[in-house]
Design a protein around this motif. Structure first.
Motif, PDB file in Angstrom:
ATOM      1  N   UNK A  49       0.808  -1.223   0.000  1.00  0.00           N
ATOM      2  CA  UNK A  49       0.000   0.000   0.000  1.00  0.00           C
ATOM      3  C   UNK A  49       0.840   1.273   0.000  1.00  0.00           C
ATOM      4  N   UNK A  50       2.168   1.108   0.014  1.00  0.00           N
ATOM      5  CA  UNK A  50       3.059   2.262   0.053  1.00  0.00           C
ATOM      6  C   UNK A  50       3.713   2.469  -1.309  1.00  0.00           C
ATOM      7  N   UNK A  51       3.764   3.706  -1.755  1.00  0.00           N
ATOM      8  CA  UNK A  51       4.361   4.000  -3.059  1.00  0.00           C
ATOM      9  C   UNK A  51       5.882   3.925  -3.012  1.00  0.00           C
ATOM     10  N   UNK A  52       6.481   4.247  -1.861  1.00  0.00           N
ATOM     11  CA  UNK A  52       7.935   4.299  -1.766  1.00  0.00           C
ATOM     12  C   UNK A  52       8.384   3.744  -0.412  1.00  0.00           C
ATOM     13  N   UNK A  53       9.204   2.710  -0.467  1.00  0.00           N
ATOM     14  CA  UNK A  53       9.704   2.139   0.787  1.00  0.00           C
ATOM     15  C   UNK A  53      11.014   1.410   0.544  1.00  0.00           C
ATOM     16  N   UNK A  54      11.726   1.135   1.626  1.00  0.00           N
ATOM     17  CA  UNK A  54      12.918   0.298   1.592  1.00  0.00           C
ATOM     18  C   UNK A  54      12.990  -0.489   2.894  1.00  0.00           C
ATOM     19  N   UNK A  55      13.647  -1.618   2.837  1.00  0.00           N
ATOM     20  CA  UNK A  55      13.890  -2.457   4.009  1.00  0.00           C
ATOM     21  C   UNK A  55      15.369  -2.830   3.951  1.00  0.00           C
ATOM     22  N   UNK A  56      16.248  -1.947   4.465  1.00  0.00           N
ATOM     23  CA  UNK A  56      17.680  -2.127   4.264  1.00  0.00           C
ATOM     24  C   UNK A  56      18.263  -3.416   4.837  1.00  0.00           C
ATOM     25  N   UNK A  57      17.575  -4.048   5.770  1.00  0.00           N
ATOM     26  CA  UNK A  57      18.106  -5.280   6.364  1.00  0.00           C
ATOM     27  C   UNK A  57      17.310  -6.515   5.952  1.00  0.00           C
ATOM     28  N   UNK A  58      16.529  -6.375   4.909  1.00  0.00           N
ATOM     29  CA  UNK A  58      15.701  -7.481   4.429  1.00  0.00           C
ATOM     30  C   UNK A  58      16.553  -8.728   4.195  1.00  0.00           C
ATOM     31  N   UNK A  59      16.113  -9.844   4.738  1.00  0.00           N
ATOM     32  CA  UNK A  59      16.784 -11.114   4.521  1.00  0.00           C
ATOM     33  C   UNK A  59      17.970 -11.382   5.437  1.00  0.00           C
ATOM     34  N   UNK A  60      18.329 -10.420   6.284  1.00  0.00           N
ATOM     35  CA  UNK A  60      19.466 -10.620   7.182  1.00  0.00           C
ATOM     36  C   UNK A  60      19.032 -11.322   8.478  1.00  0.00           C
ATOM     37  N   UNK A  61      19.883 -12.204   8.985  1.00  0.00           N
ATOM     38  CA  UNK A  61      19.635 -12.824  10.292  1.00  0.00           C
ATOM     39  C   UNK A  61      19.774 -11.750  11.371  1.00  0.00           C
ATOM     40  N   UNK A  62      19.334 -12.065  12.581  1.00  0.00           N
ATOM     41  CA  UNK A  62      19.453 -11.100  13.682  1.00  0.00           C
ATOM     42  C   UNK A  62      20.919 -10.695  13.886  1.00  0.00           C
ATOM     43  N   UNK A  63      21.814 -11.675  13.842  1.00  0.00           N
ATOM     44  CA  UNK A  63      23.236 -11.377  14.008  1.00  0.00           C
ATOM     45  C   UNK A  63      23.748 -10.414  12.955  1.00  0.00           C
ATOM     46  N   UNK A  64      23.354 -10.634  11.708  1.00  0.00           N
ATOM     47  CA  UNK A  64      23.776  -9.743  10.608  1.00  0.00           C
ATOM     48  C   UNK A  64      23.129  -8.361  10.737  1.00  0.00           C
TER      49      UNK A  64
END
Length: 138
Positions: A112-127
């Protein structure tokens, strides 16, 4: 266009009521908040499994609830509530959202958002901790 950072809540909390920014005490949350501030956004909010969208200075009682234990339709209902709360503070079609939150917390929001980012997408908690530490201490 505003930049808005959304940080997910965490299970580790103080045992007494506190402002939302102080209630959550895990190292991950603390680093997320430091990193969010370093981004110099227009606003930072917490995605709370119980309360939806929280302002940093909102007084909150400790609680024990996570989206990870909810059925898909409950998470969808939570996301609808959060979207309504975001609409009162931001423009879904113009503002840029930065998610410092896991997939469960962003899955039904991002379409529902036109512009977004998830800079840590796919990273484990440690990463994630490593990513945040490197950027907070630059």
């Amino acid at each position: 266009m505003k930049k808005i950072v959304l940080i997910s809540c965490v299970s580790k909390k103080l045992a007494h009521p506190a402002s939302a920014q102080d209630l959550y005490i895990s190292p991950l949350f603390r680093l997320n908040l430091q990193y969010a501030r370093k981004l110099q956004p227009d606003a930072i909010y917490i995605l709370s499994a119980k309360h939806g969208l929280l302002d940093l200075d909102t007084e909150v009682e400790p609680y024990d609830l996570t989206l990870n234990d909810m059925a898909t339709r409950q998470v969808q209902a939570w996301a609808e509530q959060v979207l309504e709360q975001i609409k009162q503070r931001a423009d879904l079609s113009r503002d840029h959202f930065v998610f410092l939150a896991g997939l469960k917390y962003r899955k039904f929001l991002v379409p529902r958002l036109a512009s977004y980012e998830a800079p840590m997408q796919g990273l484990t908690i440690g990463r994630q901790l490593q990513f945040l530490s490197e950027r907070v201490h630059e």
